[in-house]
Design a protein around this motif. Structure first.
Motif, PDB file in Angstrom:
ATOM      1  N   ALA A 162      27.091  46.656  43.839  1.00  0.00           N
ATOM      2  CA  ALA A 162      27.563  47.055  42.512  1.00  0.00           C
ATOM      3  C   ALA A 162      28.911  47.756  42.572  1.00  0.00           C
ATOM      4  N   LYS A 163      29.222  48.347  43.710  1.00  0.00           N
ATOM      5  CA  LYS A 163      30.479  49.091  43.842  1.00  0.00           C
ATOM      6  C   LYS A 163      31.698  48.177  43.798  1.00  0.00           C
ATOM      7  N   ARG A 164      31.478  46.880  44.008  1.00  0.00           N
ATOM      8  CA  ARG A 164      32.599  45.941  44.046  1.00  0.00           C
ATOM      9  C   ARG A 164      32.894  45.294  42.694  1.00  0.00           C
ATOM     10  N   ILE A 165      32.113  45.626  41.698  1.00  0.00           N
ATOM     11  CA  ILE A 165      32.296  45.032  40.365  1.00  0.00           C
ATOM     12  C   ILE A 165      33.456  45.719  39.636  1.00  0.00           C
ATOM     13  N   THR A 166      34.208  44.957  38.867  1.00  0.00           N
ATOM     14  CA  THR A 166      35.317  45.494  38.074  1.00  0.00           C
ATOM     15  C   THR A 166      34.824  46.590  37.136  1.00  0.00           C
ATOM     16  N   ARG A 167      35.516  47.732  37.096  1.00  0.00           N
ATOM     17  CA  ARG A 167      35.118  48.866  36.268  1.00  0.00           C
ATOM     18  C   ARG A 167      35.718  48.743  34.860  1.00  0.00           C
ATOM     19  N   VAL A 168      34.870  48.873  33.854  1.00  0.00           N
ATOM     20  CA  VAL A 168      35.336  48.683  32.479  1.00  0.00           C
ATOM     21  C   VAL A 168      35.139  49.909  31.588  1.00  0.00           C
ATOM     22  N   ASN A 169      34.378  50.910  32.063  1.00  0.00           N
ATOM     23  CA  ASN A 169      34.122  52.076  31.209  1.00  0.00           C
ATOM     24  C   ASN A 169      33.538  53.238  32.001  1.00  0.00           C
ATOM     25  N   ASN A 170      33.610  54.427  31.373  1.00  0.00           N
ATOM     26  CA  ASN A 170      32.756  55.535  31.782  1.00  0.00           C
ATOM     27  C   ASN A 170      31.915  55.885  30.560  1.00  0.00           C
ATOM     28  N   HIS A 171      31.268  57.046  30.537  1.00  0.00           N
ATOM     29  CA  HIS A 171      30.380  57.344  29.409  1.00  0.00           C
ATOM     30  C   HIS A 171      31.128  57.440  28.082  1.00  0.00           C
ATOM     31  N   ALA A 172      32.380  57.878  28.107  1.00  0.00           N
ATOM     32  CA  ALA A 172      33.097  58.159  26.858  1.00  0.00           C
ATOM     33  C   ALA A 172      34.170  57.135  26.522  1.00  0.00           C
ATOM     34  N   LEU A 173      34.782  56.509  27.532  1.00  0.00           N
ATOM     35  CA  LEU A 173      35.915  55.625  27.308  1.00  0.00           C
ATOM     36  C   LEU A 173      35.593  54.204  27.750  1.00  0.00           C
ATOM     37  N   VAL A 174      36.046  53.246  26.943  1.00  0.00           N
ATOM     38  CA  VAL A 174      35.804  51.840  27.240  1.00  0.00           C
ATOM     39  C   VAL A 174      37.121  51.080  27.186  1.00  0.00           C
ATOM     40  N   ASN A 175      37.352  50.234  28.167  1.00  0.00           N
ATOM     41  CA  ASN A 175      38.531  49.371  28.176  1.00  0.00           C
ATOM     42  C   ASN A 175      38.152  48.062  27.481  1.00  0.00           C
ATOM     43  N   TYR A 176      38.317  48.038  26.169  1.00  0.00           N
ATOM     44  CA  TYR A 176      37.888  46.889  25.370  1.00  0.00           C
ATOM     45  C   TYR A 176      38.677  45.628  25.725  1.00  0.00           C
ATOM     46  N   GLU A 177      39.972  45.774  25.958  1.00  0.00           N
ATOM     47  CA  GLU A 177      40.796  44.615  26.294  1.00  0.00           C
ATOM     48  C   GLU A 177      40.332  43.971  27.598  1.00  0.00           C
ATOM     49  N   LEU A 178      40.006  44.810  28.565  1.00  0.00           N
ATOM     50  CA  LEU A 178      39.533  44.281  29.848  1.00  0.00           C
ATOM     51  C   LEU A 178      38.214  43.544  29.668  1.00  0.00           C
ATOM     52  N   ILE A 179      37.307  44.118  28.891  1.00  0.00           N
ATOM     53  CA  ILE A 179      36.015  43.463  28.659  1.00  0.00           C
ATOM     54  C   ILE A 179      36.224  42.103  28.003  1.00  0.00           C
ATOM     55  N   LEU A 180      37.079  42.034  26.993  1.00  0.00           N
ATOM     56  CA  LEU A 180      37.345  40.757  26.329  1.00  0.00           C
ATOM     57  C   LEU A 180      37.933  39.745  27.308  1.00  0.00           C
ATOM     58  N   SER A 181      38.806  40.206  28.202  1.00  0.00           N
ATOM     59  CA  SER A 181      39.437  39.288  29.157  1.00  0.00           C
ATOM     60  C   SER A 181      38.433  38.717  30.155  1.00  0.00           C
ATOM     61  N   LEU A 182      37.329  39.421  30.366  1.00  0.00           N
ATOM     62  CA  LEU A 182      36.293  38.960  31.292  1.00  0.00           C
ATOM     63  C   LEU A 182      35.399  37.886  30.677  1.00  0.00           C
ATOM     64  N   GLN A 183      35.502  37.723  29.360  1.00  0.00           N
ATOM     65  CA  GLN A 183      34.778  36.681  28.620  1.00  0.00           C
ATOM     66  C   GLN A 183      33.267  36.678  28.896  1.00  0.00           C
ATOM     67  N   PRO A 184      32.604  37.807  28.677  1.00  0.00           N
ATOM     68  CA  PRO A 184      31.154  37.857  28.924  1.00  0.00           C
ATOM     69  C   PRO A 184      30.367  37.128  27.835  1.00  0.00           C
ATOM     70  N   ASP A 185      29.261  36.526  28.242  1.00  0.00           N
ATOM     71  CA  ASP A 185      28.336  35.937  27.272  1.00  0.00           C
ATOM     72  C   ASP A 185      27.515  37.026  26.595  1.00  0.00           C
ATOM     73  N   LEU A 186      27.377  38.160  27.303  1.00  0.00           N
ATOM     74  CA  LEU A 186      26.506  39.225  26.822  1.00  0.00           C
ATOM     75  C   LEU A 186      26.960  40.561  27.409  1.00  0.00           C
ATOM     76  N   VAL A 187      26.883  41.617  26.583  1.00  0.00           N
ATOM     77  CA  VAL A 187      27.184  42.972  27.037  1.00  0.00           C
ATOM     78  C   VAL A 187      25.913  43.799  26.931  1.00  0.00           C
ATOM     79  N   PHE A 188      25.550  44.486  28.009  1.00  0.00           N
ATOM     80  CA  PHE A 188      24.387  45.377  28.003  1.00  0.00           C
ATOM     81  C   PHE A 188      24.879  46.816  27.851  1.00  0.00           C
TER      82      PHE A 188
END
Length: 301
Positions: A82-108
C-alpha cells in the motif's frame, strides 16, 4: 422463401422491438447500498479505484483487490504494498485534480474520517463514491462481502468474511458471561479525549465484557476532564501506542492515585492501528483488550 423470411427474420425484429420498449438491465450490473444508505450502481465491477482511508485500503488488500487501487490516502501503510500507491489525500485535504486524472471507476470514502463535504465534492465532479462507516465488529463481514461484489472479488471476500465472523463469534462466546469492568479508552492526552458508545472501539469494549464509562457522552469523540474520570473511576485505562510510550504515559497518570486503574496499575497500550482502523486486524486488537480486562479480573486492585 417468404416462409423462411417469416420464420427467421420476424422473431429477430420482434425481439429487437421488445428490447427497445423494455430495456433489460445489463448482465453485469451491480447495485450495493453504502453506509449512508445511498444506492451505488456499476455496469461492471470496478477495475480502478481510489481509497481515501487506510482502513478501506487494508480491507481491499485483504480480499485481493489491492492491486487495483490507483490512489490512496497518505496514511495507507498496510500491507507494505500500500505504501507504493499514489497519494491523493489526507484526512482534511484532497487533491481532486489528481483523483480525476487517475480515472477511477469507484472512490471509497470513510464517512467520519473524510467528512460530508469531501464526499459531496467528489460526487459533484461526477465520480461514483461508496461511503463506509463501521461502528460494530458485526458489520465488517457484511462490508467485506460488499467490497468483494463491487471489485469482482466475491469468492475471496466471502471466504474472508466467513473467517472473520467465525472468530468474532468465538470471542463473543468466550467473554459473554464475564464480570463487567469499568473501562476508559483514551485517544488523546491534551485535551483528554475519548470515544462514546457509537464508536467501534466501544463495541470491542462491550464484547470483552467491559463498560465504556463515557458511552453516553456526545459527540462521537468527546473531550473529558480529569474530575469526571475520577467520578466514574475506571478499573482499567487503555490507549493506543507503541510500548516505548508506556512508561511516560503511565507517569502522566500517576498523580491521580485515587483512580482504581491507576492505583492498581491497570493501564495498558494496544498496538497502533489494530483498533483505530476497522479492518480484519481489529480482532487482534480485541484480543489485546480482552486480555487486559481479564488481567484486572484475575488480579483486581
Amino acid at each position: 422463401m417468404v416462409r423462411l423470411f417469416t420464420l427467421f427474420v420476424f422473431p429477430i425484429i420482434t425481439v429487437g422491438i421488445f428490447c427497445i420498449l423494455f430495456p433489460a438491465t445489463a448482465i453485469g450490473d451491480i447495485t450495493e447500498v453504502d453506509d449512508l444508505k445511498r444506492e451505488i450502481n456499476l455496469p461492471v465491477p470496478a477495475k480502478r479505484f481510489v481509497s481515501l482511508a487506510p482502513n478501506i485500503t487494508e480491507l481491499l488488500f485483504h480480499i485481493g483487490a489491492g492491486g487495483n487501487i490507483v490512489g490512496a490516502d497518505e496514511f495507507s501503510n498496510y500491507p507494505d504494498e500500500a505504501k507504493r500507491i499514489t497519494r491523493v489525500n489526507n484526512h482534511a485535504l484532497v487533491n481532486y485534480e489528481l483523483i480525476l486524472s487517475l480515472q477511477p471507476d469507484l472512490v471509497f470514502a470513510w464517512s467520519s474520517g473524510n467528512g460530508y463535504e469531501i464526499v459531496q465534492r467528489l460526487r459533484k465532479l461526477g465520480l461514483t463514491v461508496f461511503v463506509v462507516e463501521v461502528t460494530k465488529l458485526s458489520q465488517i463481514p457484511k462490508l467485506l462481502k460488499k467490497l468483494g461484489r463491487l471489485t469482482d472479488k466475491t469468492s475471496e471476500s466471502n471466504r474472508v468474511a466467513a473467517s472473520f465472523y467465525k472468530k468474532l463469534q468465538s470471542l463473543i462466546e468466550l467473554h459473554k458471561n464475564k464480570k463487567k469492568v469499568k473501562t476508559f479508552y483514551q485517544i488523546w492526552d491534551d485535551p483528554i479525549m475519548t470515544l462514546n458508545g457509537e464508536h467501534l472501539i466501544s463495541d470491542v469494549i462491550k464484547i470483552c465484557g467491559g463498560v465504556n464509562i463515557f458511552a453516553t457522552s456526545t459527540p462521537l469523540v468527546p473531550r473529558v476532564n480529569i474530575e469526571t474520570i475520577m467520578k466514574f473511576d475506571p478499573e482499567v485505562i487503555l490507549s493506543s501506542g507503541a510500548q516505548e510510550r508506556l512508561v511516560s504515559w503511565k507517569k502522566s497518570w500517576s498523580r491521580w492515585k485515587n483512580i482504581t486503574a491507576v492505583k492498581s496499575g491497570h493501564l495498558y497500550l494496544i498496538p497502533p492501528d489494530l483498533l483505530q482502523r476497522p479492518t480484519n486486524r481489529t480482532l487482534d486488537g480485541a484480543d489485546y483488550m480482552c486480555k487486559y480486562l481479564d488481567q484486572y479480573r484475575a488480579f483486581g486492585s
